[in-house]
Design a protein around this motif. Structure first.
Motif, PDB file in Angstrom:
ATOM      1  N   ALA A 156      15.406   2.765 -13.884  1.00  0.00           N
ATOM      2  CA  ALA A 156      15.858   1.433 -13.468  1.00  0.00           C
ATOM      3  C   ALA A 156      16.801   0.850 -14.497  1.00  0.00           C
ATOM      4  CB  ALA A 156      14.636   0.523 -13.269  1.00  0.00           C
ATOM      5  N   ALA A 157      16.552   1.125 -15.771  1.00  0.00           N
ATOM      6  CA  ALA A 157      17.418   0.584 -16.819  1.00  0.00           C
ATOM      7  C   ALA A 157      18.796   1.218 -16.759  1.00  0.00           C
ATOM      8  CB  ALA A 157      16.778   0.818 -18.185  1.00  0.00           C
ATOM      9  N   ALA A 158      18.865   2.518 -16.364  1.00  0.00           N
ATOM     10  CA  ALA A 158      20.148   3.208 -16.297  1.00  0.00           C
ATOM     11  C   ALA A 158      21.048   2.617 -15.226  1.00  0.00           C
ATOM     12  CB  ALA A 158      19.923   4.702 -16.037  1.00  0.00           C
ATOM     13  N   GLN A 159      20.477   2.011 -14.191  1.00  0.00           N
ATOM     14  CA  GLN A 159      21.277   1.472 -13.096  1.00  0.00           C
ATOM     15  C   GLN A 159      21.648   0.012 -13.299  1.00  0.00           C
ATOM     16  OE1 GLN A 159      19.643   2.282  -9.278  1.00  0.00           O
ATOM     17  NE2 GLN A 159      19.202   4.438  -9.710  1.00  0.00           N
ATOM     18  N   VAL A 160      21.153  -0.593 -14.376  1.00  0.00           N
ATOM     19  CA  VAL A 160      21.504  -1.997 -14.630  1.00  0.00           C
ATOM     20  C   VAL A 160      22.886  -2.037 -15.263  1.00  0.00           C
ATOM     21  CG1 VAL A 160      20.896  -4.057 -15.946  1.00  0.00           C
ATOM     22  CG2 VAL A 160      19.093  -2.650 -14.906  1.00  0.00           C
ATOM     23  N   PRO A 161      23.870  -2.761 -14.728  1.00  0.00           N
ATOM     24  CA  PRO A 161      25.223  -2.816 -15.297  1.00  0.00           C
ATOM     25  C   PRO A 161      25.198  -3.386 -16.695  1.00  0.00           C
ATOM     26  CG  PRO A 161      24.922  -4.541 -13.635  1.00  0.00           C
ATOM     27  CD  PRO A 161      23.725  -3.643 -13.551  1.00  0.00           C
TER      28      PRO A 161
ATOM     29  N   PRO B 254       0.804  -1.227   0.000  1.00  0.00           N
ATOM     30  CA  PRO B 254       0.000   0.000   0.000  1.00  0.00           C
ATOM     31  C   PRO B 254       0.839   1.280   0.000  1.00  0.00           C
ATOM     32  CG  PRO B 254      -0.089  -1.090   2.144  1.00  0.00           C
ATOM     33  CD  PRO B 254       0.615  -2.033   1.244  1.00  0.00           C
ATOM     34  N   GLU B 255       1.900   1.375   0.802  1.00  0.00           N
ATOM     35  CA  GLU B 255       2.633   2.640   0.923  1.00  0.00           C
ATOM     36  C   GLU B 255       3.373   2.957  -0.373  1.00  0.00           C
ATOM     37  OE1 GLU B 255       5.141   2.431   4.297  1.00  0.00           O
ATOM     38  OE2 GLU B 255       3.500   2.216   5.758  1.00  0.00           O
ATOM     39  N   LEU B 256       4.207   2.022  -0.835  1.00  0.00           N
ATOM     40  CA  LEU B 256       4.978   2.269  -2.045  1.00  0.00           C
ATOM     41  C   LEU B 256       4.058   2.339  -3.255  1.00  0.00           C
ATOM     42  CD1 LEU B 256       7.739   2.696  -3.263  1.00  0.00           C
ATOM     43  CD2 LEU B 256       7.983   0.204  -3.483  1.00  0.00           C
ATOM     44  N   GLY B 257       2.997   1.505  -3.270  1.00  0.00           N
ATOM     45  CA  GLY B 257       2.068   1.527  -4.393  1.00  0.00           C
ATOM     46  C   GLY B 257       1.337   2.847  -4.486  1.00  0.00           C
ATOM     47  N   ASP B 258       0.875   3.388  -3.352  1.00  0.00           N
ATOM     48  CA  ASP B 258       0.189   4.679  -3.381  1.00  0.00           C
ATOM     49  C   ASP B 258       1.127   5.796  -3.842  1.00  0.00           C
ATOM     50  OD1 ASP B 258      -2.035   3.382  -2.520  1.00  0.00           O
ATOM     51  OD2 ASP B 258      -1.827   3.967  -0.409  1.00  0.00           O
TER      52      ASP B 258
ATOM     53  N   VAL C 141       4.465  10.503  -6.233  1.00  0.00           N
ATOM     54  CA  VAL C 141       5.255  11.046  -5.120  1.00  0.00           C
ATOM     55  C   VAL C 141       6.625  10.385  -5.150  1.00  0.00           C
ATOM     56  CG1 VAL C 141       5.415  11.297  -2.628  1.00  0.00           C
ATOM     57  CG2 VAL C 141       3.176  11.435  -3.774  1.00  0.00           C
ATOM     58  N   PRO C 142       7.716  11.117  -5.189  1.00  0.00           N
ATOM     59  CA  PRO C 142       9.058  10.510  -5.224  1.00  0.00           C
ATOM     60  C   PRO C 142       9.344   9.763  -3.930  1.00  0.00           C
ATOM     61  CG  PRO C 142       9.123  12.813  -5.924  1.00  0.00           C
ATOM     62  CD  PRO C 142       7.777  12.601  -5.345  1.00  0.00           C
ATOM     63  N   VAL C 143      10.032   8.619  -4.043  1.00  0.00           N
ATOM     64  CA  VAL C 143      10.442   7.824  -2.874  1.00  0.00           C
ATOM     65  C   VAL C 143      11.938   7.545  -3.062  1.00  0.00           C
ATOM     66  CG1 VAL C 143      10.004   5.789  -1.498  1.00  0.00           C
ATOM     67  CG2 VAL C 143       8.131   6.794  -2.836  1.00  0.00           C
ATOM     68  N   PRO C 144      12.814   8.447  -2.616  1.00  0.00           N
ATOM     69  CA  PRO C 144      14.251   8.308  -2.892  1.00  0.00           C
ATOM     70  C   PRO C 144      14.839   7.019  -2.330  1.00  0.00           C
ATOM     71  CG  PRO C 144      13.708  10.517  -2.109  1.00  0.00           C
ATOM     72  CD  PRO C 144      12.491   9.696  -1.897  1.00  0.00           C
ATOM     73  N   ALA C 145      14.342   6.538  -1.159  1.00  0.00           N
ATOM     74  CA  ALA C 145      14.955   5.371  -0.520  1.00  0.00           C
ATOM     75  C   ALA C 145      14.504   4.066  -1.145  1.00  0.00           C
ATOM     76  CB  ALA C 145      14.613   5.378   0.976  1.00  0.00           C
ATOM     77  N   ALA C 146      13.542   4.073  -2.044  1.00  0.00           N
ATOM     78  CA  ALA C 146      13.002   2.836  -2.608  1.00  0.00           C
ATOM     79  C   ALA C 146      13.925   2.287  -3.683  1.00  0.00           C
ATOM     80  CB  ALA C 146      11.610   3.093  -3.199  1.00  0.00           C
ATOM     81  N   ASP C 147      13.849   0.986  -3.875  1.00  0.00           N
ATOM     82  CA  ASP C 147      14.628   0.296  -4.900  1.00  0.00           C
ATOM     83  C   ASP C 147      14.080   0.697  -6.270  1.00  0.00           C
ATOM     84  OD1 ASP C 147      16.091  -1.356  -6.466  1.00  0.00           O
ATOM     85  OD2 ASP C 147      15.316  -3.236  -5.649  1.00  0.00           O
ATOM     86  N   PRO C 148      14.939   1.222  -7.185  1.00  0.00           N
ATOM     87  CA  PRO C 148      14.443   1.633  -8.514  1.00  0.00           C
ATOM     88  C   PRO C 148      13.778   0.480  -9.267  1.00  0.00           C
ATOM     89  CG  PRO C 148      16.645   2.489  -8.144  1.00  0.00           C
ATOM     90  CD  PRO C 148      16.383   1.554  -7.014  1.00  0.00           C
ATOM     91  N   VAL C 149      14.269  -0.757  -9.080  1.00  0.00           N
ATOM     92  CA  VAL C 149      13.654  -1.902  -9.768  1.00  0.00           C
ATOM     93  C   VAL C 149      12.233  -2.129  -9.248  1.00  0.00           C
ATOM     94  CG1 VAL C 149      13.817  -4.387 -10.143  1.00  0.00           C
ATOM     95  CG2 VAL C 149      15.872  -2.968 -10.267  1.00  0.00           C
TER      96      VAL C 149
END
Length: 436
Positions: A124-129, A85-89, A95-103
């Protein structure tokens, strides 16, 4: 296809591998929570699997359905938002969530489709090696080795097959030669078989004719044997019945004579034979003996009791003649049961033989009746009236046995009197039953 659909398809096919794996994991988790009616047919068989097994086995089917089925994607996104619920909302509302996993954010954005969902996937694609070239080179080398190995195996298989073909060709030549020889033998055998078949058919016809003649004679003999056995059985049965009937009639007559003699001796008060009493020597006028017989009227209950006291008396009752006299408004089955029940009490008191005859012409089917012990019940056969059955019963008794017929039918009374029986009215029997 609409522009939105084109963009969604393009973005879906270019999902980074970690994002794609996370999308499939979230969708597989939500699949187990959806009702069966909301799950597309190809995915229903995976809904009952364990979550890990469901995500692994349904990946090849689940990904394309999420790309093409907008309704199913929305149902899946709703279930995923309930689970997170929190991350989904936050993702759905932009709303930006800086601490969340980009994936994780990109996977939720792909399912929930907010306005900036493509930006989350790009981040998320930019952070994939980037290791694709090396992995591709290793894959090419691996495939090259496999190709060389396959070519070697193919050559070996081709050589083995060539050897087998040569062996099969040689075997084929041998088999062809043997086949020609077998065909020649078969041709000769067929000629012989046709000749033998013709001879066998002729013999079969003769055998069938002889068998038919034997069976005809056998049927005639069996029919004759059956007729003779039936005649013998009927003769034995008739002889046995005649012997049994003659024995029964003789025994009844002897019992009747013995009991009648004893009753007459008691009634006349005869002294023992050969004994003279002193009073017998005194002269005097002796009174005349009262007449022995039936001086009372036929409807006198005392006469009925006197007749019942005769030795070995047989009481024959015209059933419906009696019941319709006393119970005319009752149903026939009730009349029959009431009469035989009352006669059961009479038999228990006087120990007499009782036979009740009902007219069978008024019956529409089998009769359910429970006569008491000692009461014989007979229904006249089809086409025969009860009066004739009563006359047959009287004629069946040996001469000398007392027989009493209860019937108010004058024709019945007159006919049975000529046969040596005594006739009483139905009212006499009813009066006697009433006193029981």
């Amino acid at each position: 296809m609409t522009e939105a659909g084109t963009a969604a398809s393009s973005a879906a096919t270019s999902l980074p591998e970690p994002v794609r794996q996370r999308v499939l994991a979230l969708a597989a988790q939500a699949l187990g929570q959806l009702p069966a009616s909301d799950i597309p047919a190809p995915l229903r068989r995976f809904a009952s699997f364990a979550p890990a097994k469901r995500a692994k086995l349904s990946a090849s089917v689940l990904g394309p359905i999420l790309e093409t089925d907008e309704h199913f994607r929305r149902l899946t996104a709703f279930q995923v938002r309930r689970e997170h619920p929190e991350l989904g909302d936050a993702v759905a509302e932009g709303v930006p969530v800086p601490a969340a996993d980009p994936v994780e954010v990109a996977a939720l954005a792909y399912l929930l489709r907010p306005e900036d969902w493509e930006q989350h996937i790009a981040a998320a694609a930019a952070q994939v090696p980037v290791e694709a070239p090396r992995a591709a080179e290793e894959a090419v080398n691996r495939l090259s080795d496999q190709l060389d190995q396959a070519r070697t195996e193919t050559r070996q298989v081709r050589e083995r097959l060539r050897e087998q073909v040569n062996e099969l060709k040689a075997e084929n030549v041998t088999l062809r030669r043997k086949l020609n020889e077998a065909r020649q033998r078969i041709s000769g055998l067929q000629s012989e078989l046709e000749q033998r078949t013709t001879e066998a058919e002729t013999a079969d016809e003769r055998v069938e004719a002889a068998r038919a003649e034997v069976e005809r004679e056998l049927r005639k003999l069996r029919s004759r044997i059956t007729e003779l056995e039936a005649v013998e059985h009927a003769a034995r049965r008739a002889a046995g019945q005649e012997r049994e009937l003659a024995s029964t009639r003789t025994r009844l007559l002897l019992d009747t004579l013995v009991e009648a003699a004893s009753g007459l001796r008691r009634e006349l008060a005869l002294p023992p034979g050969g004994e003279l009493r002193p009073a017998d020597t005194v002269a005097g006028t002796e009174p005349e003996a009262a007449p022995v017989g039936r001086t009372a009227p036929d409807d006198d209950p005392a006469l009925f009791d006197e007749l019942l006291s005769l030795p070995q008396v047989h009481l024959i009752i015209d059933g419906y003649n009696v019941t319709k006299t006393v119970w005319p408004n009752s149903p026939l089955h009730s009349q029959r049961q009431r009469l035989v029940t009352a006669l059961g009490a009479l038999v228990a008191q006087r120990r007499v033989e009782v036979t009740v005859v009902f007219d069978g012409a008024e019956l529409s089917g089998p009769v359910q009746l429970n006569p008491p012990r000692g009461v014989r019940v007979r229904f006249s056969p089809a086409g025969v009236i009860a009066d004739e059955v009563i006359r047959q019963l009287v004629r069946a008794e040996p001469p000398g046995r007392p027989v009493v017929v209860v019937s108010t039918d004058r024709e019945v009374a007159e006919s049975i009197i000529t046969l040596g029986a005594r006739s009483l009215s139905a009212t006499t029997l009813i009066s006697r039953i009433a006193r029981s």
